[in-house]
Write a protein that holds these residues in place. Structure first.
Motif, mmCIF file in Angstrom:
data_model
loop_
_atom_site.group_PDB
_atom_site.id
_atom_site.type_symbol
_atom_site.label_atom_id
_atom_site.label_comp_id
_atom_site.label_asym_id
_atom_site.label_seq_id
_atom_site.Cartn_x
_atom_site.Cartn_y
_atom_site.Cartn_z
ATOM 1 N N ASN A 62 -9.414 -13.588 7.053
ATOM 2 C CA ASN A 62 -8.640 -12.689 6.198
ATOM 3 C C ASN A 62 -8.528 -13.269 4.785
ATOM 4 O O ASN A 62 -8.111 -14.411 4.624
ATOM 5 C CB ASN A 62 -7.254 -12.523 6.805
ATOM 6 C CG ASN A 62 -6.412 -11.414 6.193
ATOM 7 O OD1 ASN A 62 -5.230 -11.337 6.458
ATOM 8 N ND2 ASN A 62 -6.995 -10.552 5.395
ATOM 9 N N GLU A 115 0.810 -1.210 0.000
ATOM 10 C CA GLU A 115 0.000 0.000 0.000
ATOM 11 C C GLU A 115 0.849 1.268 0.000
ATOM 12 O O GLU A 115 0.411 2.317 0.452
ATOM 13 C CB GLU A 115 -0.959 0.000 1.204
ATOM 14 C CG GLU A 115 -1.986 -1.123 1.203
ATOM 15 C CD GLU A 115 -3.045 -0.986 0.100
ATOM 16 O OE1 GLU A 115 -3.071 0.062 -0.572
ATOM 17 O OE2 GLU A 115 -3.830 -1.934 -0.086
ATOM 18 N N HIS A 153 -7.791 -12.214 0.359
ATOM 19 C CA HIS A 153 -7.173 -11.269 -0.558
ATOM 20 C C HIS A 153 -7.795 -11.399 -1.945
ATOM 21 O O HIS A 153 -8.171 -12.500 -2.361
ATOM 22 C CB HIS A 153 -5.670 -11.550 -0.702
ATOM 23 C CG HIS A 153 -4.957 -11.708 0.592
ATOM 24 N ND1 HIS A 153 -4.282 -10.689 1.201
ATOM 25 C CD2 HIS A 153 -4.814 -12.781 1.414
ATOM 26 C CE1 HIS A 153 -3.754 -11.122 2.332
ATOM 27 N NE2 HIS A 153 -4.068 -12.395 2.476
ATOM 28 N N THR A 205 -5.441 -6.291 -2.698
ATOM 29 C CA THR A 205 -6.127 -5.763 -1.529
ATOM 30 C C THR A 205 -6.563 -6.898 -0.626
ATOM 31 O O THR A 205 -6.660 -8.051 -1.053
ATOM 32 C CB THR A 205 -7.335 -4.908 -1.958
ATOM 33 O OG1 THR A 205 -7.851 -4.198 -0.828
ATOM 34 C CG2 THR A 205 -8.423 -5.761 -2.580
ATOM 35 N N ASP A 206 -6.776 -6.565 0.632
ATOM 36 C CA ASP A 206 -7.219 -7.578 1.586
ATOM 37 C C ASP A 206 -8.302 -6.996 2.476
ATOM 38 O O ASP A 206 -8.460 -5.785 2.593
ATOM 39 C CB ASP A 206 -6.056 -8.112 2.418
ATOM 40 C CG ASP A 206 -5.664 -7.187 3.568
ATOM 41 O OD1 ASP A 206 -5.620 -5.954 3.347
ATOM 42 O OD2 ASP A 206 -5.402 -7.683 4.668
ATOM 43 N N ALA A 207 -9.046 -7.898 3.101
ATOM 44 C CA ALA A 207 -10.055 -7.520 4.084
ATOM 45 C C ALA A 207 -10.111 -8.621 5.132
ATOM 46 O O ALA A 207 -9.674 -9.749 4.889
ATOM 47 C CB ALA A 207 -11.416 -7.333 3.425
ATOM 48 N N LYS A 234 -4.725 3.048 1.268
ATOM 49 C CA LYS A 234 -6.036 2.949 1.910
ATOM 50 C C LYS A 234 -6.290 4.101 2.883
ATOM 51 O O LYS A 234 -7.169 4.015 3.743
ATOM 52 C CB LYS A 234 -6.169 1.605 2.633
ATOM 53 C CG LYS A 234 -6.378 0.437 1.682
ATOM 54 C CD LYS A 234 -6.760 -0.835 2.390
ATOM 55 C CE LYS A 234 -7.175 -1.903 1.369
ATOM 56 N NZ LYS A 234 -7.504 -3.186 2.006
ATOM 57 N N ALA A 274 -13.414 -3.081 0.849
ATOM 58 C CA ALA A 274 -13.174 -2.535 2.182
ATOM 59 C C ALA A 274 -14.483 -2.094 2.831
ATOM 60 O O ALA A 274 -14.727 -2.358 4.018
ATOM 61 C CB ALA A 274 -12.201 -1.363 2.093
ATOM 62 N N HIS A 301 -2.313 -6.084 5.269
ATOM 63 C CA HIS A 301 -1.504 -5.310 4.327
ATOM 64 C C HIS A 301 -1.148 -3.937 4.876
ATOM 65 O O HIS A 301 -0.176 -3.337 4.445
ATOM 66 C CB HIS A 301 -2.246 -5.127 2.998
ATOM 67 C CG HIS A 301 -2.357 -6.386 2.210
ATOM 68 N ND1 HIS A 301 -2.945 -6.426 0.964
ATOM 69 C CD2 HIS A 301 -1.980 -7.657 2.468
ATOM 70 C CE1 HIS A 301 -2.919 -7.667 0.499
ATOM 71 N NE2 HIS A 301 -2.338 -8.427 1.405
ATOM 72 N N THR A 325 -8.335 -3.619 6.316
ATOM 73 C CA THR A 325 -7.137 -4.387 6.001
ATOM 74 C C THR A 325 -6.766 -5.264 7.186
ATOM 75 O O THR A 325 -6.598 -4.775 8.306
ATOM 76 C CB THR A 325 -5.938 -3.483 5.628
ATOM 77 O OG1 THR A 325 -4.756 -4.280 5.519
ATOM 78 C CG2 THR A 325 -5.727 -2.346 6.605
#
Length: 458
Positions: free
Chosen positions: A374, A76, A376, A337-339, A420, A400, A414, A411
């Motif tokens: 988690n 990021e 991605h 991206t991740d959440a 972000k 997100a 990351h 996140t």
């Protein structure tokens, strides 16, 4: 651009370990994903805390920003120079300073990578557990509060950093934490700096928690009839109290990419990669319970790998998944991206994200450390088509926002950087302003990695 007096003073500290060469500046302006910044004015390579402290004093005197750099694997834009400044590359501060096997602790410099540390520990019976996939530096991992494939059992960097040495703006050096297993003495400054992304100071030493190397290890790969079945199996596994060291999800597109890139022969279906650690008898019981559970969700081809070489091959393929996915679309760049969501909302989050990506018209394989909620998305774009990049970034934003709607975070591992930054207010509300106040108190000139993580400052 640095003034001649500023550059001369900097060279006094670092000598030939200061570079303004174009190739070196360009190397330190690269990101692992489609997040870009400018060139730094210079790069320095410190070898000791005293040099970093002298650098911070120089920074305040000349009003020049400092940006920490580990292995350059952040996603990021954490380590990119947004308005010039000096990149502090810690590659020459990469020593193991002390191993304390009785306390299960190790002291290290920030530039050492997790793989190099575990190589040093191989004869001690101990290991450092956090595995973000990339061979990242431990200083960078602490700064971004990294986690990864093993967090489901061993925790994230937040759980495994016992203490730090940090150089603050102006050159003051502080130590946080102790070797004791716990403390109730005042603010937890270690926790404050873990995840601060270099915006409060530069980490120059870490005391890390170690774990015993397991007596036995079993790794399995299983194919599922659908994404929903695989994710539901993960949820059931965690709710039953099974404690795998790793439980990784790969959707069908990721499997295809890994097969092609790593020469695997996994069935073309969503997969779980699961690994259990422990004593032999307990391990056999966990494996048996998981085998029964996976079958209930339609798993097929549940193959267990006991040999080290077979396990290594599987996890090497998983760790190469990002490169494999990039290779699946020639010339592509990635918005990665991740959440992270509560485990009870994981299936909904993954399914809604899959549908959103499918409707967008760009490829976006999904994978992740689903044991702790988690996951991605690697959104592949043609760099010659700006509309694809815009579409991918909009997808990442919706991902997100979806995570927040489901009670999660923008996140899971990351970090924020500046990629972000615009989403922080939505997650933290007034708490984000409190973060800005802490930044202003510790870095009043806004010289430590400016433009990242916290609200904008002059």
């Amino acid at each position: 651009m640095l003034s001649d007096p500023a550059l001369s003073a900097l060279r006094t500290i670092f000598g030939d370990r200061l570079s303004v060469a174009g190739a070196v500046l360009a190397e330190h302006a690269q990101s692992e994903s489609l997040v870009t910044g400018g060139l730094p004015d210079a790069v320095v390579f410190p070898r000791a805390t005293a040099e970093v402290a002298a650098l911070a004093e120089w920074s305040s005197a000349h009003r020049v920003p400092l940006i920490g750099w580990g292995a350059g694997t952040s996603l990021e834009g954490h380590a990119l120079a947004l308005s010039g400044g000096v990149v502090v590359d810690f590659r020459e501060m990469a020593a193991v300073l002390e191993i304390r096997p009785e306390d299960r602790l190790v002291r290290v410099q920030p530039g050492i990578t997790r793989e190099a540390l575990n190589l040093e520990l191989r004869t001690s019976g101990l290991m450092f557990s956090v595995d973000p996939g990339a061979n990242a530096s431990l200083g960078g991992m602490a700064a971004t509060r990294a986690s990864g494939t093993t967090a489901v059992r061993y925790g994230t960097m937040r759980d495994n950093v016992r203490g730090l040495e940090v150089v603050l703006s102006g050159g003051r050096v502080i130590r946080t934490g102790t070797a004791a297993p716990k403390s109730s003495a005042g603010y937890d400054l270690t926790a404050l700096f873990v995840g601060s992304e270099g915006t409060l100071g530069l980490i120059t030493e870490l005391t890390l928690k170690l774990h015993g190397q397991p007596e036995a290890v079993m790794t399995a790969v299983a194919a599922f009839p659908s994404v929903a079945a695989a994710v539901d199996c993960v949820i059931a596994t965690m709710q039953m109290g099974l404690t795998p060291e790793r439980i990784e999800f790969l959707d069908q597109a990721t499997v295809a990419a890994c097969n092609a890139y790593s020469h695997l022969t996994l069935p073309p279906a969503p997969q779980l990669l699961v690994e259990f650690h422990g004593h032999t008898a307990a391990l056999d019981e966990d494996v048996s319970r998981f085998r029964i559970l996976a079958a209930e969700f339609g798993a097929t081809g549940l193959d267990w790998a006991e040999r080290q070489e077979d396990r290594t091959r599987l996890w090497a393929a998983r760790h190469s998944a990002y490169r494999a996915i990039l290779a699946s679309r020639q010339g592509a760049k990635a918005v990665v991206t991740d959440a992270c969501v509560p485990i009870s909302r994981l299936a909904q989050a993954v399914e809604e994200t899959r549908a959103d990506i499918a409707a967008s018209g760009i490829p976006g394989p999904i994978l992740g450390h689903v044991g702790d909620g988690n996951f991605h998305a690697i959104l592949l774009v043609d760099p010659s088509k700006p509309d694809e990049a815009a579409t991918a970034k909009a997808l990442a934003t919706r991902m997100a926002e979806r995570s927040l709607r489901l009670g999660g975070t923008i996140t899971g591992e990351h970090g924020v950087g500046f990629g972000k930054l615009g989403l922080m207010g939505a997650e933290h509300g007034e708490g984000w302003q409190v973060m800005g106040a802490l930044k202003a108190a510790l870095d009043p000139l806004n010289l430590m990695n400016p433009g990242k993580l916290v609200p904008g400052q002059p």
